[in-house]
Design a protein around this motif. Sequence first.
Motif, PDB file in Angstrom:
ATOM      1  N   GLY A  19       0.791  -1.223   0.000  1.00 43.51           N
ATOM      2  CA  GLY A  19       0.000   0.000   0.000  1.00 43.51           C
ATOM      3  C   GLY A  19       0.823   1.272   0.000  1.00 43.51           C
ATOM      4  N   GLY A  20       1.949   1.258   0.703  1.00 46.73           N
ATOM      5  CA  GLY A  20       2.802   2.442   0.731  1.00 46.73           C
ATOM      6  C   GLY A  20       3.394   2.742  -0.633  1.00 46.73           C
ATOM      7  N   GLY A  21       3.926   1.694  -1.287  1.00 48.42           N
ATOM      8  CA  GLY A  21       4.483   1.872  -2.620  1.00 48.42           C
ATOM      9  C   GLY A  21       3.430   2.307  -3.626  1.00 48.42           C
ATOM     10  N   ALA A  22       2.237   1.722  -3.507  1.00 52.53           N
ATOM     11  CA  ALA A  22       1.148   2.105  -4.401  1.00 52.53           C
ATOM     12  C   ALA A  22       0.756   3.564  -4.188  1.00 52.53           C
ATOM     13  N   SER A  23       0.795   4.004  -2.940  1.00 58.58           N
ATOM     14  CA  SER A  23       0.478   5.404  -2.634  1.00 58.58           C
ATOM     15  C   SER A  23       1.487   6.335  -3.288  1.00 58.58           C
ATOM     16  N   ALA A  24       2.764   5.996  -3.157  1.00 55.61           N
ATOM     17  CA  ALA A  24       3.801   6.814  -3.765  1.00 55.61           C
ATOM     18  C   ALA A  24       3.671   6.830  -5.278  1.00 55.61           C
ATOM     19  N   TYR A  25       3.331   5.698  -5.856  1.00 57.93           N
ATOM     20  CA  TYR A  25       3.159   5.592  -7.311  1.00 57.93           C
ATOM     21  C   TYR A  25       1.994   6.467  -7.774  1.00 57.93           C
ATOM     22  N   LEU A  71      10.469   7.158  -3.173  1.00 55.71           N
ATOM     23  CA  LEU A  71       9.804   6.685  -1.958  1.00 55.71           C
ATOM     24  C   LEU A  71       9.130   5.331  -2.150  1.00 55.71           C
ATOM     25  N   ILE A  72       8.919   4.918  -3.386  1.00 56.48           N
ATOM     26  CA  ILE A  72       8.419   3.558  -3.622  1.00 56.48           C
ATOM     27  C   ILE A  72       9.431   2.566  -3.074  1.00 56.48           C
ATOM     28  N   ASP A  75       9.768   2.839   0.779  1.00 59.14           N
ATOM     29  CA  ASP A  75       8.718   2.133   1.518  1.00 59.14           C
ATOM     30  C   ASP A  75       9.015   0.637   1.571  1.00 59.14           C
ATOM     31  N   ALA A  76       9.471   0.094   0.456  1.00 59.58           N
ATOM     32  CA  ALA A  76       9.791  -1.337   0.422  1.00 59.58           C
ATOM     33  C   ALA A  76      10.920  -1.663   1.399  1.00 59.58           C
ATOM     34  N   GLU A  77      11.934  -0.796   1.454  1.00 65.66           N
ATOM     35  CA  GLU A  77      13.055  -1.012   2.365  1.00 65.66           C
ATOM     36  C   GLU A  77      12.610  -0.929   3.826  1.00 65.66           C
ATOM     37  N   ALA A  78      11.762   0.050   4.127  1.00 64.58           N
ATOM     38  CA  ALA A  78      11.294   0.213   5.498  1.00 64.58           C
ATOM     39  C   ALA A  78      10.492  -0.993   5.949  1.00 64.58           C
ATOM     40  N   PHE A  79       9.621  -1.487   5.064  1.00 65.22           N
ATOM     41  CA  PHE A  79       8.824  -2.657   5.437  1.00 65.22           C
ATOM     42  C   PHE A  79       9.703  -3.897   5.569  1.00 65.22           C
ATOM     43  N   SER A  80      10.664  -4.059   4.682  1.00 60.22           N
ATOM     44  CA  SER A  80      11.532  -5.240   4.727  1.00 60.22           C
ATOM     45  C   SER A  80      12.302  -5.301   6.039  1.00 60.22           C
ATOM     46  N   GLU A 112       7.891   7.115   9.015  1.00 58.81           N
ATOM     47  CA  GLU A 112       8.470   8.282   8.351  1.00 58.81           C
ATOM     48  C   GLU A 112       8.268   8.251   6.843  1.00 58.81           C
ATOM     49  N   VAL A 113       8.392   7.070   6.229  1.00 67.04           N
ATOM     50  CA  VAL A 113       8.268   6.998   4.772  1.00 67.04           C
ATOM     51  C   VAL A 113       6.863   7.357   4.301  1.00 67.04           C
ATOM     52  N   PRO A 114       5.800   6.753   4.833  1.00 65.39           N
ATOM     53  CA  PRO A 114       4.474   7.163   4.376  1.00 65.39           C
ATOM     54  C   PRO A 114       4.148   8.614   4.717  1.00 65.39           C
ATOM     55  N   LEU A 115       4.705   9.125   5.817  1.00 68.45           N
ATOM     56  CA  LEU A 115       4.519  10.541   6.124  1.00 68.45           C
ATOM     57  C   LEU A 115       5.190  11.414   5.064  1.00 68.45           C
ATOM     58  N   SER A 116       6.352  10.984   4.599  1.00 73.54           N
ATOM     59  CA  SER A 116       7.024  11.713   3.529  1.00 73.54           C
ATOM     60  C   SER A 116       6.183  11.699   2.259  1.00 73.54           C
ATOM     61  N   ILE A 117       5.575  10.560   1.964  1.00 68.62           N
ATOM     62  CA  ILE A 117       4.677  10.467   0.807  1.00 68.62           C
ATOM     63  C   ILE A 117       3.534  11.465   0.958  1.00 68.62           C
ATOM     64  N   MET A 118       2.979  11.534   2.154  1.00 66.82           N
ATOM     65  CA  MET A 118       1.870  12.453   2.409  1.00 66.82           C
ATOM     66  C   MET A 118       2.300  13.907   2.228  1.00 66.82           C
TER      67      MET A 118
END
Length: 207
Positions: A19-25, A71-72, A75-80, A112-118
Amino acid sequence: MIDTKFTDDLASKAPVPGGGGASAYAGALAAALGSMVANLTIGKPKFADREQVLQETLARLDAYRSELISLIEGDAEAFSKLAACWKMPKGTEEERACRSRAEQEALHAACEVPLSIMRVCARVVEADEYLVLNSAKLALSDVGASAVLAKAALEAASLNVFINTGLMEDSAKALAYEEEANGLIEKTAPAADKVHAAVRESIVRVR
């Protein structure tokens, strides 16, 4: 041919992208639409007096698009890193404590990553607010689409913030993340809706 790798990966059972990557995309698509509108407007005699601001707006939107694309992967790195914590041994008290410390540290990046996307999506909407008043009418539908996508991306990214703050032991930090996310939604969603409404008012024949 359109490159479908990202959407194919998204549709798979792999945990990332999600979802985070999709949001950034989606946010990157919103920024790209804004750039297209600026490019279509720059150089038109009607907007000659706004040429410099349009050029600056275009430069910002191009930068937003690049940041959201990066950020795509972020987000993947943060989740991993967070997922790796869940695979750590927990057989002993010491192992459980180590696992917990690692998880709590990883949760901060996962917020932090999804907040950056926002944050970036909010800036895309700000650019759309200018473009809806300063662009060629034939491109107005694209301004509206940009605002709708940016708003959706922002709200989708917020869900990644909230799911991670729910796991945080530092309640003060969790609250700070949540307050920023809610503040971005409260400010940006009405602005995006206003852009959308202005576009509809201008282009829809029957209301």
